[in-house]
Design an enzyme around this catalytic site. Structure first.
Site, PDB file in Angstrom:
ATOM      1  N   CYS A   1       7.382 -10.060 -16.766  1.00 51.65           N
ATOM      2  CA  CYS A   1       6.547  -9.996 -17.974  1.00 51.65           C
ATOM      3  C   CYS A   1       5.938 -11.337 -18.388  1.00 51.65           C
ATOM      4  O   CYS A   1       4.723 -11.428 -18.571  1.00 51.65           O
ATOM      5  CB  CYS A   1       7.368  -9.457 -19.141  1.00 51.65           C
ATOM      6  SG  CYS A   1       7.700  -7.701 -18.978  1.00 51.65           S
TER       7      CYS A   1
HETATM    8  C1  UDX Z   1      11.113 -10.367 -21.337  1.00 55.57           C
HETATM    9  C2  UDX Z   1      11.159 -10.099 -22.846  1.00 55.57           C
HETATM   10  O1  UDX Z   1      12.344 -10.698 -23.383  1.00 55.57           O
HETATM   11  C3  UDX Z   1      11.121  -8.592 -23.125  1.00 55.57           C
HETATM   12  O2  UDX Z   1      11.086  -8.360 -24.524  1.00 55.57           O
HETATM   13  C4  UDX Z   1       9.858  -8.007 -22.467  1.00 55.57           C
HETATM   14  O3  UDX Z   1       9.792  -6.602 -22.675  1.00 55.57           O
HETATM   15  C5  UDX Z   1       9.844  -8.334 -20.979  1.00 55.57           C
HETATM   16  O4  UDX Z   1       9.959  -9.758 -20.783  1.00 55.57           O
HETATM   17  P1  UDX Z   1      12.836 -10.302 -19.292  1.00 55.57           P
HETATM   18  O5  UDX Z   1      11.685 -10.641 -18.402  1.00 55.57           O
HETATM   19  O6  UDX Z   1      13.790  -9.239 -18.868  1.00 55.57           O
HETATM   20  O7  UDX Z   1      12.299  -9.846 -20.757  1.00 55.57           O
HETATM   21  O8  UDX Z   1      13.654 -11.658 -19.460  1.00 55.57           O
HETATM   22  P2  UDX Z   1      14.186 -12.605 -20.633  1.00 55.57           P
HETATM   23  O9  UDX Z   1      15.635 -12.377 -20.803  1.00 55.57           O
HETATM   24  O10 UDX Z   1      13.349 -12.542 -21.827  1.00 55.57           O
HETATM   25  O11 UDX Z   1      13.986 -14.037 -19.915  1.00 55.57           O
HETATM   26  C6  UDX Z   1      12.708 -14.433 -19.426  1.00 55.57           C
HETATM   27  C7  UDX Z   1      12.784 -15.757 -18.709  1.00 55.57           C
HETATM   28  O12 UDX Z   1      12.974 -16.827 -19.639  1.00 55.57           O
HETATM   29  C8  UDX Z   1      13.919 -15.878 -17.688  1.00 55.57           C
HETATM   30  O13 UDX Z   1      13.432 -16.508 -16.520  1.00 55.57           O
HETATM   31  C9  UDX Z   1      14.940 -16.753 -18.388  1.00 55.57           C
HETATM   32  O14 UDX Z   1      15.738 -17.485 -17.497  1.00 55.57           O
HETATM   33  C10 UDX Z   1      14.034 -17.660 -19.222  1.00 55.57           C
HETATM   34  N1  UDX Z   1      14.699 -18.226 -20.408  1.00 55.57           N
HETATM   35  C11 UDX Z   1      15.043 -17.393 -21.440  1.00 55.57           C
HETATM   36  C12 UDX Z   1      14.954 -19.582 -20.477  1.00 55.57           C
HETATM   37  O15 UDX Z   1      14.635 -20.337 -19.560  1.00 55.57           O
HETATM   38  N2  UDX Z   1      15.565 -20.083 -21.606  1.00 55.57           N
HETATM   39  C13 UDX Z   1      15.915 -19.292 -22.654  1.00 55.57           C
HETATM   40  O16 UDX Z   1      16.459 -19.839 -23.643  1.00 55.57           O
HETATM   41  C14 UDX Z   1      15.667 -17.906 -22.564  1.00 55.57           C
END
Ligand code: UDX
Length: 431
Positions: free
Chosen positions: A269
């Site tokens: 996403c």
């Molecule tokens: C995301 C949104 O959270 C969700 O609401 C939407 O519908 C789809 O995209 P997702 O892709 O499953 O969900 O992952 P998420 O848990 O949000 O993490 C996204 C990325 O950000 C990951 O690569 C994660 O490692 C990174 N991240 C997240 C960080 O680097 N630091 C953080 O503090 C949080």
């Protein structure tokens, strides 16, 4: 209620199973016969905690699957949950979604009375309004009463917690053109969630609903990029970015969520939606500078990780372990994972890469067939000169004696997961 869901991918299957669990009768519609057969057999192609048990519990009763779009006409409302992949320029490819919308429009043209089509797929406001709504209205023109409503109801599901996110959302966003029947029907559909959990319902316009989804993901991605930017400054000053983040996270206006700095964001996403927002904005004459900066920073972060490694080792001709390949822990998904630019950077430097991930090695091997894949972190580390941590798998926290099997170990941690510090050269990306 009697509901149809077009598209049995990640979002559609979660939606179908969860709606069945709320007590609705659900018809899942997909063009892929194998997907349909598996759903009818109570199986799913998607790995998501809790989803298998819901699908197997309701298949054959409240949940049935079919390839026939015409069946949509026998339901009260139809969700469109078809994927909108990215084109090379970042804009979204809505062709499959549009085709599905036309199929549904043609099906409901035969129906007597009102039918509601609900767009779950992620689309920009102009694509929603100018292409999708028009396609549905044009195809369904022959409806007895000319009666078709179109609403937008974006999803915010995270991989790894999609079922829980569906059942306990922060809010439900319903976008309509003021059509009261659409609002009533969706309020009835979600009533079990709204009454049990007291979930706020945001009633808004269709364009606004479409934009809320992009704004939400872009905000979160940019928040991570901002803490990464601040984290890089912290590192240069010899400051621990995690201590800084813990403190600023106590400010309720900032919140402590999404403040883990490191090697950046990936997934299905964030990369797609931020790129689509930039491409969409540029198509209407605006350059979103902050969003572009968030993307640029995310693209640069893997190189920073490697530059930290360069400070300690010339990796040319050396064996380097890459720990973690999935875009986040708990999944085998490598879409947008920061491991790709990390591996590319190591290969460019002439390193011999040995990678390990508890779940995502197979998916990564399809893209990097020449990289060696170890079946444990210990095996990847053994004999390696350097190691980089790309995914925060909890098992990496316990690595200890495994580092002693490295030659003069240098460990660069992109996720602040490794706990050992003594007897190794340890570099945190932002601490
Ligand atoms: C995301 C949104 O959270 C969700 O609401 C939407 O519908 C789809 O995209 P997702 O892709 O499953 O969900 O992952 P998420 O848990 O949000 O993490 C996204 C990325 O950000 C990951 O690569 C994660 O490692 C990174 N991240 C997240 C960080 O680097 N630091 C953080 O503090 C949080």
């Amino acid at each position: 209620m009697n509901v149809s869901v077009v598209g049995s991918g990640y979002v559609g299957t979660t939606l179908s199973a969860c709606l069945a669990d709320l007590g609705h009768d659900v018809t899942a519609i997909d063009v892929d016969e194998e997907t349909v057969d598996r759903l009818n057999a109570g199986e799913t192609t998607i790995h998501e905690p809790g989803l298998d048990s819901l699908v197997s519990a309701y298949a054959g009763s409240r949940l049935r699957a079919t390839t026939a779009h015409a069946d949509a006409a026998e339901t009260d409302l139809t969700f469109l949950a078809v994927g909108t992949p990215a084109k090379p320029d970042g804009s979204i490819d809505a062709s499959v979604l549009l085709a599905a919308a036309e199929d549904v429009g043609e099906a409901i043209a035969e129906k007597e009375g009102y039918h509601l089509v609900v767009v779950k797929s992620t689309v920009l406001p102009d694509v929603l309004e100018d292409e999708l709504v028009s396609a549905i209205e044009a195809a369904s023109e022959g409806t007895e009463s000319g009666d078709v409503g179109v609403a937008a109801n974006p999803e915010f599901l995270r991989e790894g917690s999609a079922v829980r996110d569906f059942m306990e959302p922060d809010r439900i966003v319903i976008g309509t053109d003021g059509d009261e029947r659409a609002l009533d029907r969706l309020a009835e559909l979600y009533q079990p969630l709204i009454s049990d959990w007291d979930i706020p319902v945001v009633e808004t316009g269709r364009r606004e609903a479409a934009m809320i989804k992009y704004a939400n993901n872009t905000f979160l991605a940019a928040k991570v990029s901002l803490i990464n930017d601040i984290g890089n400054v912290c590192k240069a000053f010899g400051v621990d970015a995690y201590e800084v983040a813990d403190a600023i996270g106590l400010d309720s206006r900032i919140s402590g969520e999404f403040l883990r700095s490191g090697v950046g964001w990936g997934g299905s996403c964030f990369p797609k939606d931020t790129a689509a927002l930039v491409a969409g904005a540029e198509s209407v004459g605006y350059e979103p500078a902050m969003v572009q900066a968030a993307i640029d920073l995310n693209d640069r972060q893997p190189e920073r990780l490697l530059e930290l490694l360069d400070r300690h080792v010339d990796v040319d001709g050396e064996r380097v372990a890459v720990l973690g390949l999935a875009f986040k822990p708990g999944t085998d998904d490598v879409r947008g994972t920061r491991a790709k630019p990390v591996i590319e950077g190591l290969l460019e430097r002439g390193a011999e890469v040995i990678a390990y991930d508890p779940r995502a090695a197979e998916a990564m091997a399809e893209e990097f067939p020449d990289v060696e894949y170890a079946d444990s972190a210990a095996a990847a580390l053994e004999g390696s000169r350097g190691a980089v941590v790309v995914t925060a798998w909890p098992e990496f926290a316990g690595l200890d004696a495994e580092f002693d099997a490295m030659a003069d170990p240098v460990v660069v941690d992109g996720r602040r997961v490794v706990e050992r510090r003594e007897g190794i050269t340890y570099e945190g990306l932002t601490w």
